[in-house]
Design an enzyme around this catalytic site. Structure first.
Site, PDB file in Angstrom:
ATOM      1  N   ARG A  26     -26.209  -6.079 -46.263  1.00 42.08           N
ATOM      2  CA  ARG A  26     -24.773  -6.401 -46.279  1.00 42.08           C
ATOM      3  C   ARG A  26     -24.058  -5.913 -45.034  1.00 42.08           C
ATOM      4  O   ARG A  26     -24.182  -4.753 -44.637  1.00 42.08           O
ATOM      5  CB  ARG A  26     -24.123  -5.737 -47.508  1.00 42.08           C
ATOM      6  CG  ARG A  26     -22.668  -6.142 -47.713  1.00 42.08           C
ATOM      7  CD  ARG A  26     -21.985  -5.294 -48.751  1.00 42.08           C
ATOM      8  NE  ARG A  26     -21.832  -3.936 -48.282  1.00 42.08           N
ATOM      9  CZ  ARG A  26     -21.532  -2.899 -49.061  1.00 42.08           C
ATOM     10  NH1 ARG A  26     -21.386  -3.063 -50.364  1.00 42.08           N
ATOM     11  NH2 ARG A  26     -21.390  -1.708 -48.549  1.00 42.08           N
ATOM     12  N   HIS A  62     -16.070  -4.125 -59.181  1.00 44.64           N
ATOM     13  CA  HIS A  62     -15.511  -3.343 -58.080  1.00 44.64           C
ATOM     14  C   HIS A  62     -15.191  -4.224 -56.881  1.00 44.64           C
ATOM     15  O   HIS A  62     -15.587  -5.395 -56.817  1.00 44.64           O
ATOM     16  CB  HIS A  62     -16.473  -2.219 -57.671  1.00 44.64           C
ATOM     17  CG  HIS A  62     -17.733  -2.694 -57.030  1.00 44.64           C
ATOM     18  ND1 HIS A  62     -18.766  -3.286 -57.730  1.00 44.64           N
ATOM     19  CD2 HIS A  62     -18.135  -2.700 -55.739  1.00 44.64           C
ATOM     20  CE1 HIS A  62     -19.741  -3.622 -56.902  1.00 44.64           C
ATOM     21  NE2 HIS A  62     -19.380  -3.277 -55.673  1.00 44.64           N
ATOM     22  N   HIS A 114     -16.232  -7.867 -57.617  1.00 46.24           N
ATOM     23  CA  HIS A 114     -17.562  -8.400 -57.917  1.00 46.24           C
ATOM     24  C   HIS A 114     -18.385  -7.409 -58.737  1.00 46.24           C
ATOM     25  O   HIS A 114     -18.015  -6.238 -58.889  1.00 46.24           O
ATOM     26  CB  HIS A 114     -18.299  -8.817 -56.634  1.00 46.24           C
ATOM     27  CG  HIS A 114     -18.468  -7.718 -55.636  1.00 46.24           C
ATOM     28  ND1 HIS A 114     -17.471  -7.324 -54.784  1.00 46.24           N
ATOM     29  CD2 HIS A 114     -19.532  -6.922 -55.338  1.00 46.24           C
ATOM     30  CE1 HIS A 114     -17.900  -6.344 -54.002  1.00 46.24           C
ATOM     31  NE2 HIS A 114     -19.159  -6.068 -54.341  1.00 46.24           N
ATOM     32  N   ASP A 156     -15.443  -3.707 -52.709  1.00 41.22           N
ATOM     33  CA  ASP A 156     -16.148  -2.753 -51.847  1.00 41.22           C
ATOM     34  C   ASP A 156     -15.198  -1.838 -51.074  1.00 41.22           C
ATOM     35  O   ASP A 156     -14.210  -2.304 -50.477  1.00 41.22           O
ATOM     36  CB  ASP A 156     -17.053  -3.510 -50.865  1.00 41.22           C
ATOM     37  CG  ASP A 156     -18.325  -3.987 -51.556  1.00 41.22           C
ATOM     38  OD1 ASP A 156     -18.665  -3.451 -52.636  1.00 41.22           O
ATOM     39  OD2 ASP A 156     -18.982  -4.903 -51.024  1.00 41.22           O
TER      40      ASP A 156
HETATM   41  C1  SIN Z   1     -22.110  -5.010 -53.362  1.00 39.83           C
HETATM   42  O1  SIN Z   1     -21.649  -4.482 -54.374  1.00 39.83           O
HETATM   43  O2  SIN Z   1     -21.486  -5.007 -52.297  1.00 39.83           O
HETATM   44  C2  SIN Z   1     -23.480  -5.651 -53.404  1.00 39.83           C
HETATM   45  C3  SIN Z   1     -23.567  -6.692 -54.446  1.00 39.83           C
HETATM   46  C4  SIN Z   1     -24.974  -7.103 -54.752  1.00 39.83           C
HETATM   47  O3  SIN Z   1     -25.927  -6.365 -54.431  1.00 39.83           O
HETATM   48  O4  SIN Z   1     -25.158  -8.172 -55.340  1.00 39.83           O
END
Ligand code: SIN
Length: 285
Positions: A276, A101, A261, A103
């Site tokens: 984040r 995905h 990612h 974000d």
């Molecule tokens: C995310 O998907 O923004 C987080 C990725 C993660 O927790 O490694």
């Protein structure tokens, strides 16, 4: 600062640098941003709370723009710009980042970048992978490139983190965050590169149903959905990826306009705590 590329396609580690210095040092900040455009995801280790406080984490991210919250995941009480992606053995259903995905593409203006710090991670496992979606576009067969030129995709969290919600909760959330429509191929606003811009939030094409593409009705599901699935699956190619093994207090900064990612969920019953900052982006074009 040293920049150590991690693969031929994407990702570099920044060495001999504290991210906190880039909060006030314009030259360092510009150097890091240039590296981000080039490598798409940057990694730093040992950015401990004494070296990079939560306020400095936010302040670095705010140099890129305004921070956004998450529709569901709470932010840190002392650092309202840091979304707490905390996983515990007691929350096995709250794991939905293990899909390729990008974000926030369910929003009209998805984040342009994210700055993620690991606070606690499993002794083994819980890696995150990123894919270079500029390369994914570049390597598509010419016939596919011309087929997807001008296509628009609908993006929604309905098939993702809201999929397990009862209908009432899902509909209430959707009223606050209506679906977004984005070009399947976007242009990177800083570099002019073309990016394959579909991911797990993309549900269907909104302008595919024309006589050139489908026999009305009969082919829509099959042809449009298969094409979307094929495009989303481009991120699965190892040639476009980097995989990062977290250690406590390592940081990843990614360009959310040119990467997808996947957070690998191979670690239950361990804890994994990430914080984040997501920076509001512009409407993709
Ligand atoms: C995310 O998907 O923004 C987080 C990725 C993660 O927790 O490694």
């Amino acid at each position: 600062m040293r920049i150590d590329p991690l693969t031929c396609a994407i990702g570099a580690e920044l060495l001999d640098v504290n991210l906190a210095d880039a909060v006030t040092d314009d030259g360092l900040f510009e150097e890091i941003y240039a590296a981000l455009l080039k490598h798409r995801v940057l990694f730093l280790r040992d950015q401990t709370l004494d070296k990079l406080s939560r306020q400095q984490h936010m302040a670095f991210a705010q140099r890129l723009g305004e921070l956004e919250d998450h529709p569901l995941i709470p932010s840190h009480p002392e650092a309202p710009g840091l979304v707490q992606i905390y996983k515990s053995p007691d929350t096995p259903r709250e794991r939905y980042e293990n899909a390729w995905h990008c974000d926030g593409t369910f929003r009209g203006k998805p984040p342009m970048a994210c700055v993620l710090r690991c606070i606690e991670c499993p002794p083994t496992g819980g890696d995150t992978m990123w894919a270079n979606m500029v390369l994914a576009y570049e390597k598509l067969p010419a016939a596919i490139k011309s087929q997807i030129d001008g296509l628009i995709a609908n993006h929604s969290f309905n098939a993702s983190f809201a999929a397990a919600f009862p209908a009432e909760k899902r509909l209430a959330l959707k009223a606050r965050y209506p679906d977004a429509e984005h070009p399947v191929v976007r242009t990177h606003p800083d570099t002019g590169e073309k990016v394959l811009f579909v991911n797990a939030f993309a549900t269907h094409f909104v302008n595919y149903h024309t006589s050139e593409h489908v026999r009305y009705g009969q082919d829509y599901n099959q042809v449009g959905a298969d094409l979307l699935k094929y495009l989303i699956s481009q991120a699965y190619n190892p040639e476009y990826q980097v995989r990062w093994r977290w250690t406590p207090y390592s940081v990843a900064i990614w360009d959310n306009r040119s990467t997808n990612h996947y957070a690998v969920m191979d670690y239950p019953p361990s804890f994994r705590k990430m914080e984040r900052a997501a920076i509001v982006g512009a409407k993709p074009y």
